[in-house]
Design a protein around this motif. Structure first.
Motif, PDB file in Angstrom:
ATOM      1  N   SER A   1      -5.753  -3.325   8.858  1.00 22.55           N
ATOM      2  CA  SER A   1      -7.127  -2.836   8.761  1.00 22.55           C
ATOM      3  C   SER A   1      -7.451  -2.317   7.367  1.00 22.55           C
ATOM      4  CB  SER A   1      -7.373  -1.731   9.794  1.00 22.55           C
ATOM      5  OG  SER A   1      -6.616  -0.585   9.464  1.00 22.55           O
ATOM      6  N   GLY A   2      -6.459  -2.325   6.477  1.00 19.24           N
ATOM      7  CA  GLY A   2      -6.700  -1.916   5.096  1.00 19.24           C
ATOM      8  C   GLY A   2      -6.402  -0.450   4.843  1.00 19.24           C
ATOM      9  N   GLY A   3      -5.701   0.196   5.718  1.00 20.23           N
ATOM     10  CA  GLY A   3      -5.389   1.609   5.562  1.00 20.23           C
ATOM     11  C   GLY A   3      -4.480   1.904   4.387  1.00 20.23           C
ATOM     12  N   PHE A   4      -3.678   0.949   3.974  1.00 23.30           N
ATOM     13  CA  PHE A   4      -2.770   1.123   2.843  1.00 23.30           C
ATOM     14  C   PHE A   4      -3.226   0.326   1.626  1.00 23.30           C
ATOM     15  CE2 PHE A   4       0.262   1.320   6.575  1.00 23.30           C
ATOM     16  CZ  PHE A   4       0.285   2.700   6.624  1.00 23.30           C
ATOM     17  N   GLY A   5      -4.443  -0.115   1.619  1.00 21.72           N
ATOM     18  CA  GLY A   5      -4.953  -0.952   0.540  1.00 21.72           C
ATOM     19  C   GLY A   5      -4.944  -2.404   0.974  1.00 21.72           C
ATOM     20  N   PRO A   6      -5.192  -3.309   0.046  1.00 21.24           N
ATOM     21  CA  PRO A   6      -5.207  -4.728   0.418  1.00 21.24           C
ATOM     22  C   PRO A   6      -3.821  -5.191   0.875  1.00 21.24           C
ATOM     23  CG  PRO A   6      -5.408  -4.471  -1.952  1.00 21.24           C
ATOM     24  CD  PRO A   6      -5.471  -3.099  -1.360  1.00 21.24           C
ATOM     25  N   VAL A   7      -3.802  -6.052   1.876  1.00 19.58           N
ATOM     26  CA  VAL A   7      -2.537  -6.554   2.421  1.00 19.58           C
ATOM     27  C   VAL A   7      -1.989  -7.615   1.480  1.00 19.58           C
ATOM     28  CG1 VAL A   7      -1.457  -7.701   4.376  1.00 19.58           C
ATOM     29  CG2 VAL A   7      -3.368  -6.154   4.753  1.00 19.58           C
ATOM     30  N   PRO A   8      -0.780  -7.420   0.978  1.00 20.83           N
ATOM     31  CA  PRO A   8      -0.196  -8.451   0.110  1.00 20.83           C
ATOM     32  C   PRO A   8       0.187  -9.677   0.924  1.00 20.83           C
ATOM     33  CG  PRO A   8       1.367  -6.659   0.459  1.00 20.83           C
ATOM     34  CD  PRO A   8       0.082  -6.257   1.112  1.00 20.83           C
ATOM     35  N   ASP A   9       0.007 -10.839   0.332  1.00 21.25           N
ATOM     36  CA  ASP A   9       0.321 -12.073   1.047  1.00 21.25           C
ATOM     37  C   ASP A   9       1.805 -12.407   1.011  1.00 21.25           C
ATOM     38  OD1 ASP A   9      -2.285 -12.467   1.777  1.00 21.25           O
ATOM     39  OD2 ASP A   9      -2.751 -13.706   0.033  1.00 21.25           O
ATOM     40  N   ASP A  10       2.544 -11.799   0.107  1.00 22.49           N
ATOM     41  CA  ASP A  10       3.971 -12.075   0.028  1.00 22.49           C
ATOM     42  C   ASP A  10       4.724 -10.757  -0.096  1.00 22.49           C
ATOM     43  OD1 ASP A  10       3.083 -11.365  -2.448  1.00 22.49           O
ATOM     44  OD2 ASP A  10       4.104 -12.955  -3.538  1.00 22.49           O
ATOM     45  N   GLY A  11       5.996 -10.812   0.056  1.00 29.01           N
ATOM     46  CA  GLY A  11       6.819  -9.612  -0.048  1.00 29.01           C
ATOM     47  C   GLY A  11       7.060  -8.966   1.300  1.00 29.01           C
ATOM     48  N   ARG A  12       7.815  -7.893   1.259  1.00 35.03           N
ATOM     49  CA  ARG A  12       8.207  -7.217   2.491  1.00 35.03           C
ATOM     50  C   ARG A  12       7.039  -6.561   3.196  1.00 35.03           C
ATOM     51  NH1 ARG A  12      13.442  -4.247   0.114  1.00 35.03           N
ATOM     52  NH2 ARG A  12      14.700  -6.116  -0.170  1.00 35.03           N
ATOM     53  N   ALA A  13       6.154  -5.949   2.444  1.00 38.92           N
ATOM     54  CA  ALA A  13       5.025  -5.245   3.064  1.00 38.92           C
ATOM     55  C   ALA A  13       4.132  -6.216   3.831  1.00 38.92           C
ATOM     56  CB  ALA A  13       4.220  -4.493   2.010  1.00 38.92           C
ATOM     57  N   GLY A  14       3.867  -7.363   3.259  1.00 45.77           N
ATOM     58  CA  GLY A  14       3.056  -8.360   3.945  1.00 45.77           C
ATOM     59  C   GLY A  14       3.736  -8.889   5.187  1.00 45.77           C
ATOM     60  N   THR A  15       5.044  -9.119   5.089  1.00 51.81           N
ATOM     61  CA  THR A  15       5.799  -9.597   6.249  1.00 51.81           C
ATOM     62  C   THR A  15       5.782  -8.565   7.358  1.00 51.81           C
ATOM     63  OG1 THR A  15       7.221 -10.894   4.802  1.00 51.81           O
ATOM     64  CG2 THR A  15       8.037 -10.451   7.013  1.00 51.81           C
TER      65      THR A  15
ATOM     66  N   VAL B   1       6.006   1.093  19.443  1.00 50.29           N
ATOM     67  CA  VAL B   1       4.732   1.765  19.163  1.00 50.29           C
ATOM     68  C   VAL B   1       4.568   1.989  17.662  1.00 50.29           C
ATOM     69  CG1 VAL B   1       3.480   3.936  19.479  1.00 50.29           C
ATOM     70  CG2 VAL B   1       4.523   2.814  21.447  1.00 50.29           C
ATOM     71  N   LEU B   2       5.625   2.442  16.993  1.00 49.55           N
ATOM     72  CA  LEU B   2       5.536   2.660  15.546  1.00 49.55           C
ATOM     73  C   LEU B   2       5.284   1.360  14.784  1.00 49.55           C
ATOM     74  CD1 LEU B   2       8.317   5.307  14.919  1.00 49.55           C
ATOM     75  CD2 LEU B   2       5.847   5.626  14.809  1.00 49.55           C
ATOM     76  N   ALA B   3       5.979   0.291  15.151  1.00 55.02           N
ATOM     77  CA  ALA B   3       5.780  -0.995  14.479  1.00 55.02           C
ATOM     78  C   ALA B   3       4.364  -1.506  14.700  1.00 55.02           C
ATOM     79  CB  ALA B   3       6.793  -2.013  14.985  1.00 55.02           C
ATOM     80  N   PHE B   4       3.872  -1.366  15.926  1.00 53.91           N
ATOM     81  CA  PHE B   4       2.522  -1.821  16.251  1.00 53.91           C
ATOM     82  C   PHE B   4       1.481  -1.024  15.459  1.00 53.91           C
ATOM     83  CE2 PHE B   4      -1.330  -1.922  18.814  1.00 53.91           C
ATOM     84  CZ  PHE B   4      -1.451  -3.271  19.067  1.00 53.91           C
ATOM     85  N   LEU B   5       1.621   0.298  15.449  1.00 49.32           N
ATOM     86  CA  LEU B   5       0.655   1.135  14.731  1.00 49.32           C
ATOM     87  C   LEU B   5       0.680   0.878  13.226  1.00 49.32           C
ATOM     88  CD1 LEU B   5       0.951   4.547  16.585  1.00 49.32           C
ATOM     89  CD2 LEU B   5      -0.927   2.900  16.675  1.00 49.32           C
ATOM     90  N   PHE B   6       1.879   0.698  12.662  1.00 47.02           N
ATOM     91  CA  PHE B   6       1.970   0.390  11.238  1.00 47.02           C
ATOM     92  C   PHE B   6       1.222  -0.898  10.914  1.00 47.02           C
ATOM     93  CE2 PHE B   6       3.989  -2.040   7.852  1.00 47.02           C
ATOM     94  CZ  PHE B   6       3.836  -1.162   6.792  1.00 47.02           C
ATOM     95  N   SER B   7       1.406  -1.911  11.732  1.00 48.22           N
ATOM     96  CA  SER B   7       0.747  -3.188  11.476  1.00 48.22           C
ATOM     97  C   SER B   7      -0.761  -3.097  11.612  1.00 48.22           C
ATOM     98  CB  SER B   7       1.274  -4.254  12.429  1.00 48.22           C
ATOM     99  OG  SER B   7       2.586  -4.559  12.108  1.00 48.22           O
TER     100      SER B   7
END
Length: 73
Positions: free
Chosen positions: A30-44, A19-25
């Motif tokens: 949806s842009g809740g943390f700003g633009p989604v980076p295309d590379d790096g850990r956050a994007g993955t 549930v936590l992984a799904f909600l984070f994604s």
């Protein structure tokens, strides 16, 4: 791993993680943390969290059902 009186709580732990992984994604995509980076850990994490979360929820439910069947025997 985790135990309750005669039962395992691994299923609940997996469901909670899923549930936590799904909600984070969902929030990240949806842009809740700003633009989604295309590379790096956050994007993955943002892109892989939904399938990993769903898989963890399904495995957790299967684990709970197995515990219930074992307790019934």
């Amino acid at each position: 791993m985790f135990t309750r009186r005669g039962k395992s709580t691994e299923g609940w732990a997996l469901i909670g993680f899923g549930v936590l992984a799904f909600l984070f994604s969902v929030i990240a995509l949806s842009g809740g943390f700003g633009p989604v980076p295309d590379d790096g850990r956050a994007g993955t994490l943002a892109y892989l969290g939904i399938p990993v979360g769903i898989a963890a929820i399904v495995v957790g439910i299967v684990g709970l059902r197995r515990d219930d069947r074992r307790a019934g025997d």
